[in-house]
Structures are given as C-alpha cells and as structure tokens.
Enzyme design. Structure first.
Site, PDB file in Angstrom:
ATOM      1  N   GLY A  12       0.816  -1.204   0.000  1.00  0.00           N
ATOM      2  CA  GLY A  12       0.000   0.000   0.000  1.00  0.00           C
ATOM      3  C   GLY A  12       0.850   1.254   0.000  1.00  0.00           C
ATOM      4  N   LYS A 179      -2.478 -15.884 -10.963  1.00  0.00           N
ATOM      5  CA  LYS A 179      -1.661 -15.588  -9.789  1.00  0.00           C
ATOM      6  C   LYS A 179      -2.043 -16.499  -8.630  1.00  0.00           C
ATOM      7  CE  LYS A 179       0.007 -12.015  -6.701  1.00  0.00           C
ATOM      8  NZ  LYS A 179      -0.079 -10.611  -6.224  1.00  0.00           N
ATOM      9  N   ASN A 183       0.518 -18.924  -6.640  1.00  0.00           N
ATOM     10  CA  ASN A 183       0.670 -18.800  -5.185  1.00  0.00           C
ATOM     11  C   ASN A 183       0.358 -20.111  -4.467  1.00  0.00           C
ATOM     12  OD1 ASN A 183       1.480 -16.144  -5.279  1.00  0.00           O
ATOM     13  ND2 ASN A 183      -0.526 -15.298  -4.797  1.00  0.00           N
TER      14      ASN A 183
END
Length: 300
Positions: A12, A179, A183
C-alpha cells in the site's frame, strides 16, 4: 482524482509513493491517528530508486466523501476495511481491490451490493524495513480490470502513468486465477518448509510436490472454467521460482512474524472450488489443513 488508500503495509505504501511521484492527490487511511496527526514521512528505497514522500493521513472514521479508493490490506481485512469507510462511499465511488487472493470481492458484493468494484493483481515486490520505511524489492506487472467494462475508464490513467508496467485487462478474472494458481504452488510449501523460493526447485522432494500442486491446480482451474489461466502452469511456476529464488514468500514472512496468513483466500479458495466441482486435490488440502492448524495454535 483524489485516491484514498486502505492498507498501510509495504505494498500500500509502495503504490502510494508511486502515485505521489506523479503528483496524484492521495490520502492514507489509518485505523486511528495520533492527535493532530495529518501527515507522515514515507521513505522508499530499492529498484525504483530512493525517494521521500510527505503523505496526508486520515482516520477511517473521518468524514468526507471518498470517490476513489484503493484497498491493499491483507485478504482477511478487505471486507472489514471497506465496511469501516462504507458510510463515506457512494454507488458512484470506484473501489479498486488489489489485495492478494480471491474471495473477498464476493464478500463485499454480498454485504455491500451497491458498491462498484474494480479488481487487480500485481507482481511488484516490497517489504517493510521499519516504520514508514519500505524496500522496493522487485519490479513487476500490474493488471487492473472491471467486470462487464469494455472501455478503459478515465481513472485508470492514474495507474498507467504511475507504474512502470500496468495494463487494463478485460479478462481480469483470468489474471487473478493465474496468480492464485502460482501462489498455491509456492506459498504454503515454502511457509511450512521455512525455505526461500529457490529451494522448491533445488530440492527434488519439494520440486515433486510443486509439480503435484501444479497438476491439482490445473484440474481445478479447468473445472472452474479458467483453462487459459492454468495453461502451462508448471512451466510458469518454475519460472517464478527461478526469478524469485532468493525471496521469502509472503506467507513465510507472515509465519515468521507471527501474523495470520492469507491461506483461506489462496489454497482455501482453491479447496472450495475443488469441492464444488468434485476435483480431487489432496496435497492442496493437506497443506491447507497444516497451515490452518499452525494458525489455530498461534491464534486460538
């Protein structure tokens, strides 16, 4: 356009710095702020160079309309975070979810069906070196999209101009699934073994498990209608392992730091799909249960 950012973790903060470099107005939203605190000083080092940023901060409970919201919290915090500012959002507000995993968007849609969601995935890498000190560890690609939206919206220009590799993806669900599958094959195994990514390829027993997980995720993805996302998955996973050989996965970092992992939104989501479509995926389930037991011991 003024962006509010929920999620003051490494990613972030990194994205806040990238926006700030382009002079795009933004405010970091914090669960609480110190008395009279209105800004912080953020230091970035790493592959994008060294920079310092004076960023506005605000408590989530503050007043004022939010028109553009970026959410980069942990997956399990996405719904509570959005709920904490929902009174500041309108049906016209854009909420961009760039957290890891899949499943939180559906939670928001069930609880706040009036909200307009955009989705994204990124392979940028960053970690926290200290309070408001972020190491940009690796450049990556960011893909953003919105269901049932064909034309690229005007607000996307903020992201295209701020990130070195950012694309509007009309098939964003496939990008998210790709993704997720990667993962699922890397994160839990590295977390339970306590190893860097490269060891998943260099140790034959671990490499065999990676291949088994890839096979399971390919079957799950095909059953879920995500054939393109899981095409050539094993080759892609070992490419990622090679490229990130010295890295510790985010799940391993969470385990090491004593934090909750995002397992329920990664392998947990894959397991729910496997059950839904009657696909056998025993190794994925085994790793999921092992991580859940580890978390329950730490967070009873």
């Amino acid at each position: 356009m003024h962006w509010h950012i929920l999620g003051a973790g490494a990613m972030g903060c990194l994205f806040a710095a990238q926006l700030d470099r382009q002079k795009i107005p933004l405010t970091l939203l914090l669960r609480s702020t110190k008395e009279n605190q209105s800004e912080i000083t953020l230091d970035i080092e790493g592959v994008s160079g060294a920079s310092q940023h004076q960023l506005a901060v605000q408590a989530c409970s503050a007043k004022g309309q939010i028109d553009y919201l970026l959410v980069m919290t942990k997956a399990y915090d996405v719904l509570p975070a959005v709920t904490s500012v929902v009174q500041r959002l309108s049906p016209q507000s854009v909420i961009l979810l760039l957290s890891n995993g899949i499943g939180f968007a559906e939670q928001i849609q069930r609880n706040h069906p009036q909200l307009q969601l955009a989705l994204g995935t990124t392979t940028e890498g960053a970690f926290r070196r200290g309070p408001w000190q972020i190491q940009h560890a690796g450049l990556g690609s960011t893909r953003i999209g919105q269901a049932a939206t064909t034309a690229t919206p005007a607000w996307f220009e903020d992201w295209r101009s701020s990130l070195s590799d950012c694309h509007w993806d009309r098939q964003i669900s496939a990008a998210q699934w790709r993704k997720l599958a990667i993962n699922c094959a890397i994160n839990p195994l590295s977390a339970l073994e306590g190893c860097r990514n490269g060891e998943l390829a260099s140790k034959p027993a671990l490499a065999a498990k990676v291949r088994e997980l890839c096979a399971e995720m390919t079957l799950i993805g095909q059953a879920a209608g995500q054939c393109a996302a899981v095409s050539g998955l094993e080759h892609k996973v070992f490419e990622v392992i090679k490229a990130t050989a010295a890295n510790r996965s985010s799940m391993l970092q969470d385990i090491t730091a004593g934090r909750r992992t995002e397992i329920d939104y990664i392998n947990g989501y894959a397991d729910r799909c496997a059950r839904q479509f009657a696909v056998e995926a025993p190794l994925n389930r085994e790793l999921l249960e092992a991580l859940r037991q580890l978390e329950q011991a730490r967070f009873p």
